[in-house]
Design a protein around this motif. Sequence first.
Motif, PDB file in Angstrom:
ATOM      1  N   GLN A   1      40.916  65.787   6.083  1.00  0.00           N
ATOM      2  CA  GLN A   1      42.262  65.293   6.362  1.00  0.00           C
ATOM      3  C   GLN A   1      42.244  63.818   6.746  1.00  0.00           C
ATOM      4  OE1 GLN A   1      45.223  67.136   5.975  1.00  0.00           O
ATOM      5  NE2 GLN A   1      45.994  65.043   6.100  1.00  0.00           N
ATOM      6  N   TYR A   2      41.298  63.462   7.590  1.00  0.00           N
ATOM      7  CA  TYR A   2      41.171  62.061   8.004  1.00  0.00           C
ATOM      8  C   TYR A   2      40.857  61.177   6.802  1.00  0.00           C
ATOM      9  CZ  TYR A   2      39.054  57.855   9.967  1.00  0.00           C
ATOM     10  OH  TYR A   2      38.744  56.544  10.242  1.00  0.00           O
ATOM     11  N   ALA A   3      39.946  61.640   5.943  1.00  0.00           N
ATOM     12  CA  ALA A   3      39.569  60.868   4.759  1.00  0.00           C
ATOM     13  C   ALA A   3      40.760  60.683   3.823  1.00  0.00           C
ATOM     14  CB  ALA A   3      38.425  61.554   4.022  1.00  0.00           C
ATOM     15  N   SER A   4      41.525  61.741   3.642  1.00  0.00           N
ATOM     16  CA  SER A   4      42.695  61.675   2.769  1.00  0.00           C
ATOM     17  C   SER A   4      43.718  60.670   3.281  1.00  0.00           C
ATOM     18  CB  SER A   4      43.329  63.062   2.645  1.00  0.00           C
ATOM     19  OG  SER A   4      44.484  63.021   1.828  1.00  0.00           O
ATOM     20  N   ASN A   5      43.981  60.720   4.572  1.00  0.00           N
ATOM     21  CA  ASN A   5      44.943  59.787   5.173  1.00  0.00           C
ATOM     22  C   ASN A   5      44.440  58.347   5.094  1.00  0.00           C
ATOM     23  OD1 ASN A   5      46.558  61.968   5.815  1.00  0.00           O
ATOM     24  ND2 ASN A   5      45.795  62.130   7.918  1.00  0.00           N
ATOM     25  N   LEU A   6      43.152  58.163   5.346  1.00  0.00           N
ATOM     26  CA  LEU A   6      42.575  56.822   5.340  1.00  0.00           C
ATOM     27  C   LEU A   6      42.562  56.236   3.931  1.00  0.00           C
ATOM     28  CD1 LEU A   6      41.226  54.650   7.110  1.00  0.00           C
ATOM     29  CD2 LEU A   6      39.025  55.707   6.585  1.00  0.00           C
ATOM     30  N   ARG A   7      42.313  57.088   2.956  1.00  0.00           N
ATOM     31  CA  ARG A   7      42.269  56.614   1.568  1.00  0.00           C
ATOM     32  C   ARG A   7      43.620  56.039   1.141  1.00  0.00           C
ATOM     33  NH1 ARG A   7      39.541  60.125  -3.304  1.00  0.00           N
ATOM     34  NH2 ARG A   7      39.333  58.418  -4.804  1.00  0.00           N
TER      35      ARG A   7
ATOM     36  N   LYS B   1      36.321  53.405   1.784  1.00  0.00           N
ATOM     37  CA  LYS B   1      35.041  53.256   1.086  1.00  0.00           C
ATOM     38  C   LYS B   1      33.924  52.888   2.053  1.00  0.00           C
ATOM     39  CE  LYS B   1      37.109  51.824  -3.302  1.00  0.00           C
ATOM     40  NZ  LYS B   1      37.257  50.719  -4.271  1.00  0.00           N
ATOM     41  N   LEU B   2      34.258  52.110   3.065  1.00  0.00           N
ATOM     42  CA  LEU B   2      33.264  51.690   4.052  1.00  0.00           C
ATOM     43  C   LEU B   2      32.857  52.852   4.950  1.00  0.00           C
ATOM     44  CD1 LEU B   2      31.672  49.334   5.316  1.00  0.00           C
ATOM     45  CD2 LEU B   2      33.632  48.928   6.808  1.00  0.00           C
ATOM     46  N   ARG B   3      33.849  53.570   5.464  1.00  0.00           N
ATOM     47  CA  ARG B   3      33.564  54.675   6.391  1.00  0.00           C
ATOM     48  C   ARG B   3      32.811  55.820   5.714  1.00  0.00           C
ATOM     49  NH1 ARG B   3      37.550  54.603  10.669  1.00  0.00           N
ATOM     50  NH2 ARG B   3      37.153  52.612  11.710  1.00  0.00           N
ATOM     51  N   PHE B   4      33.131  56.067   4.458  1.00  0.00           N
ATOM     52  CA  PHE B   4      32.540  57.217   3.768  1.00  0.00           C
ATOM     53  C   PHE B   4      31.610  56.794   2.634  1.00  0.00           C
ATOM     54  CE2 PHE B   4      36.454  58.867   5.679  1.00  0.00           C
ATOM     55  CZ  PHE B   4      35.964  59.978   6.356  1.00  0.00           C
TER      56      PHE B   4
END
Length: 207
Positions: free
Chosen positions: A151-157, A165-168
Amino acid sequence: MANSGRYKVKFRRRREGKTDYYKRRIMVISGKPRLVVRFSNRYVVAQVIVSAPQGDFTVAEANSRELAKKFGWLGGTGNTPAAYLVGLLVGYRALSKGVKLAILDVGLHRVTKGGRLFAVVKGAVDAGLEVPHDEEILPGDDRLSGEHVAQYASNLRQANPELYKLRFSKYITRGLEPENISKHFEEVKLKIMEKYAKSEAKAEDSQ
């Protein structure tokens, strides 16, 4: 002061913040195997240890580094999903050695409700190992499977593609979109369960 009659130098491992000897003494006296969970900056390690007069003996061990090597895990090796999978592994391995119950040895970890420590416990319990615990302290299924990460990745994207891209970056380099971590978690979990289900079947056939 160190030589005075009132001052006693603590054991080295207690000084280094590695062992609480008071708690350890109680667990050793119980005579029960211990589920020892430790964390480094990158990995999760779980061991089932039996104490004897000669010393401690490791009956079963698992760590998050082997998740990638043996089961194709592409996620982080120090997060909650990885901790659960390590618990699942060590639980199955303990059972294969005849250990059915273990008491949790938290060492000097701060006990946090729903934390990685109890993700390991949940994994071991799901494997069939009996570990006395309070159900309320275990992480929810959404955290165990990494839904919070997805969920966090989706929101951040959507909000900040560059930061995404940096965080993941490590996930992406390994070929895993972080939004799909829950699905990937279930796939790896199934691989582990199938491996030990086959091992149990072979053991029964040989008897």
